[in-house]
Design a protein around this motif. Structure first.
Motif, PDB file in Angstrom:
ATOM      1  N   VAL A  54       0.840  -1.199   0.000  1.00 39.81           N
ATOM      2  CA  VAL A  54       0.000   0.000   0.000  1.00 39.81           C
ATOM      3  C   VAL A  54       0.878   1.253   0.000  1.00 39.81           C
ATOM      4  N   GLY A  55       1.938   1.255   0.776  1.00 38.53           N
ATOM      5  CA  GLY A  55       2.858   2.386   0.794  1.00 38.53           C
ATOM      6  C   GLY A  55       3.459   2.647  -0.574  1.00 38.53           C
ATOM      7  N   GLU A  56       3.783   1.585  -1.282  1.00 37.80           N
ATOM      8  CA  GLU A  56       4.339   1.737  -2.629  1.00 37.80           C
ATOM      9  C   GLU A  56       3.285   2.268  -3.598  1.00 37.80           C
ATOM     10  N   GLN A  57       2.043   1.840  -3.446  1.00 32.88           N
ATOM     11  CA  GLN A  57       0.965   2.375  -4.293  1.00 32.88           C
ATOM     12  C   GLN A  57       0.797   3.876  -4.056  1.00 32.88           C
ATOM     13  N   VAL A  58       0.795   4.281  -2.799  1.00 28.94           N
ATOM     14  CA  VAL A  58       0.653   5.695  -2.460  1.00 28.94           C
ATOM     15  C   VAL A  58       1.829   6.490  -3.007  1.00 28.94           C
ATOM     16  N   ARG A  59       3.029   5.935  -2.906  1.00 31.95           N
ATOM     17  CA  ARG A  59       4.224   6.612  -3.427  1.00 31.95           C
ATOM     18  C   ARG A  59       4.102   6.840  -4.932  1.00 31.95           C
ATOM     19  N   HIS A  60       3.660   5.814  -5.652  1.00 36.27           N
ATOM     20  CA  HIS A  60       3.505   5.944  -7.104  1.00 36.27           C
ATOM     21  C   HIS A  60       2.454   6.987  -7.460  1.00 36.27           C
ATOM     22  N   ILE A  61       1.360   7.012  -6.743  1.00 37.75           N
ATOM     23  CA  ILE A  61       0.297   7.982  -7.018  1.00 37.75           C
ATOM     24  C   ILE A  61       0.801   9.400  -6.777  1.00 37.75           C
ATOM     25  N   LEU A  62       1.438   9.623  -5.639  1.00 40.21           N
ATOM     26  CA  LEU A  62       1.943  10.961  -5.334  1.00 40.21           C
ATOM     27  C   LEU A  62       3.020  11.390  -6.334  1.00 40.21           C
ATOM     28  N   SER A  63       3.899  10.473  -6.703  1.00 37.72           N
ATOM     29  CA  SER A  63       4.930  10.795  -7.692  1.00 37.72           C
ATOM     30  C   SER A  63       4.297  11.185  -9.018  1.00 37.72           C
ATOM     31  N   ASP A  64       3.274  10.452  -9.415  1.00 41.24           N
ATOM     32  CA  ASP A  64       2.588  10.737 -10.669  1.00 41.24           C
ATOM     33  C   ASP A  64       1.904  12.101 -10.627  1.00 41.24           C
ATOM     34  N   VAL A  65       1.221  12.404  -9.539  1.00 45.10           N
ATOM     35  CA  VAL A  65       0.528  13.687  -9.403  1.00 45.10           C
ATOM     36  C   VAL A  65       1.524  14.842  -9.447  1.00 45.10           C
ATOM     37  N   LEU A  66       2.632  14.703  -8.743  1.00 38.91           N
ATOM     38  CA  LEU A  66       3.632  15.771  -8.719  1.00 38.91           C
ATOM     39  C   LEU A  66       4.355  15.905 -10.058  1.00 38.91           C
ATOM     40  N   MET A  67       4.600  14.792 -10.727  1.00 38.40           N
ATOM     41  CA  MET A  67       5.290  14.832 -12.009  1.00 38.40           C
ATOM     42  C   MET A  67       4.414  15.501 -13.076  1.00 38.40           C
ATOM     43  N   ARG A  68       3.123  15.184 -13.072  1.00 40.44           N
ATOM     44  CA  ARG A  68       2.217  15.765 -14.074  1.00 40.44           C
ATOM     45  C   ARG A  68       1.866  17.215 -13.780  1.00 40.44           C
ATOM     46  N   GLY A  69       2.133  17.675 -12.568  1.00 39.55           N
ATOM     47  CA  GLY A  69       1.819  19.057 -12.215  1.00 39.55           C
ATOM     48  C   GLY A  69       0.359  19.279 -11.912  1.00 39.55           C
ATOM     49  N   ASP A  70      -0.319  18.262 -11.383  1.00 45.90           N
ATOM     50  CA  ASP A  70      -1.737  18.382 -11.049  1.00 45.90           C
ATOM     51  C   ASP A  70      -1.985  19.352  -9.906  1.00 45.90           C
ATOM     52  N   VAL A  71      -0.990  19.544  -9.052  1.00 45.98           N
ATOM     53  CA  VAL A  71      -1.112  20.485  -7.944  1.00 45.98           C
ATOM     54  C   VAL A  71      -0.719  21.858  -8.479  1.00 45.98           C
ATOM     55  N   HIS A  72      -1.651  22.784  -8.433  1.00 48.93           N
ATOM     56  CA  HIS A  72      -1.398  24.118  -8.977  1.00 48.93           C
ATOM     57  C   HIS A  72      -0.749  24.986  -7.908  1.00 48.93           C
ATOM     58  N   ASP A  73       0.580  24.929  -7.890  1.00 45.28           N
ATOM     59  CA  ASP A  73       1.359  25.697  -6.930  1.00 45.28           C
ATOM     60  C   ASP A  73       2.649  26.121  -7.611  1.00 45.28           C
ATOM     61  N   ASP A  74       3.005  27.389  -7.465  1.00 45.00           N
ATOM     62  CA  ASP A  74       4.204  27.912  -8.131  1.00 45.00           C
ATOM     63  C   ASP A  74       5.480  27.248  -7.620  1.00 45.00           C
ATOM     64  N   VAL A  75       5.540  26.994  -6.314  1.00 45.27           N
ATOM     65  CA  VAL A  75       6.743  26.388  -5.736  1.00 45.27           C
ATOM     66  C   VAL A  75       6.916  24.961  -6.250  1.00 45.27           C
ATOM     67  N   LEU A  76       5.822  24.192  -6.266  1.00 47.31           N
ATOM     68  CA  LEU A  76       5.912  22.806  -6.734  1.00 47.31           C
ATOM     69  C   LEU A  76       6.149  22.741  -8.235  1.00 47.31           C
ATOM     70  N   ALA A  77       5.628  23.721  -8.970  1.00 46.42           N
ATOM     71  CA  ALA A  77       5.853  23.749 -10.417  1.00 46.42           C
ATOM     72  C   ALA A  77       7.314  24.065 -10.739  1.00 46.42           C
ATOM     73  N   ALA A  78       7.980  24.802  -9.874  1.00 39.49           N
ATOM     74  CA  ALA A  78       9.362  25.211 -10.113  1.00 39.49           C
ATOM     75  C   ALA A  78      10.381  24.160  -9.679  1.00 39.49           C
ATOM     76  N   HIS A  79       9.948  23.142  -8.947  1.00 38.85           N
ATOM     77  CA  HIS A  79      10.877  22.133  -8.418  1.00 38.85           C
ATOM     78  C   HIS A  79      10.448  20.732  -8.844  1.00 38.85           C
ATOM     79  N   SER A  80      11.429  19.895  -9.102  1.00 38.58           N
ATOM     80  CA  SER A  80      11.180  18.469  -9.285  1.00 38.58           C
ATOM     81  C   SER A  80      11.274  17.826  -7.910  1.00 38.58           C
ATOM     82  N   VAL A  81      10.203  17.178  -7.497  1.00 41.12           N
ATOM     83  CA  VAL A  81      10.141  16.596  -6.165  1.00 41.12           C
ATOM     84  C   VAL A  81      10.096  15.078  -6.290  1.00 41.12           C
TER      85      VAL A  81
END
Length: 139
Positions: free
Chosen positions: A19-46
Motif C-alpha cells: 500500500v505504501g508503494e501504491q501511495v508513493r507511485h500515485i503521489l509521484s505521478d501527481v507531482l510529475m504531471r503538475g496536477d497540484v497548482h502551486d508555483d513552488v511545486l511547479a518550479a521544483h522536481s520533487v
C-alpha cells in the motif's frame, strides 16, 4: 473470516509495504504531471522517496526530496498546504476502507549517506581501513 496470510506479522508488513508503494507511485505521478497548482511545486522536481504506512493504514508518512535539495523548506510548506487535495487524490485511486492522512517530511537519508561517505573518506578513517586490509585475518 480472517484470511490466514493477514493474520501473521509477515502478511501485515507485506500489505503495508504494498500500500505504501501504491501511495508513493500515485503521489509521484501527481507531482510529475503538475496536477497540484502551486508555483513552488511547479518550479521544483520533487522525488517521493518512501511512504511508510501505519499498521491500521490510516496514516502515511511521506518522505520527499526536492531535486538537489534546493528550497526544501519551501517545498515541504507547499506540500503541506495542498495536503487535503493530495489525500483526496490518493483516496480516490487506492481502494482502502479509510483515506490515509498524509504527513510530509524531508528525506534525510541522502544527507546521512553523504555524511557517512565523507567520514569513510577522511584521512584518519582511510588510514585505519588500510591498516586492517594489510593485516592478516585473525580467526
Amino acid at each position: 473470516m480472517v484470511r490466514q496470510q493477514d493474520s501473521t506479522q509477515e502478511g501485515r508488513s507485506v500489505r503495508l509495504l504494498r500500500v505504501g508503494e501504491q501511495v508513493r507511485h500515485i503521489l509521484s505521478d501527481v507531482l510529475m504531471r503538475g496536477d497540484v497548482h502551486d508555483d513552488v511545486l511547479a518550479a521544483h522536481s520533487v522525488s517521493v522517496t518512501e511512504v511508510r504506512m501505519s499498521p491500521d493504514l490510516r496514516h502515511a508518512t511521506v518522505f520527499v526530496k526536492p531535486l538537489l535539495g534546493a528550497d526544501e523548506a519551501a517545498v515541504l510548506k507547499a506540500l503541506r498546504t495542498h495536503t487535503a487535495y493530495l489525500q483526496r487524490t490518493v483516496a480516490s485511486r487506492v481502494n482502502l476502507k479509510y483515506a490515509a492522512r498524509l504527513k510530509f517530511l524531508a528525506d534525510e537519508s541522502f544527507d546521512e549517506g553523504g555524511r557517512i561517505d565523507a567520514l569513510l573518506r577522511s584521512p584518519d578513517i582511510a588510514r585505519d581501513l588500510d591498516d586492517e586490509a594489510e593485516s592478516p585475518d585473525r580467526d
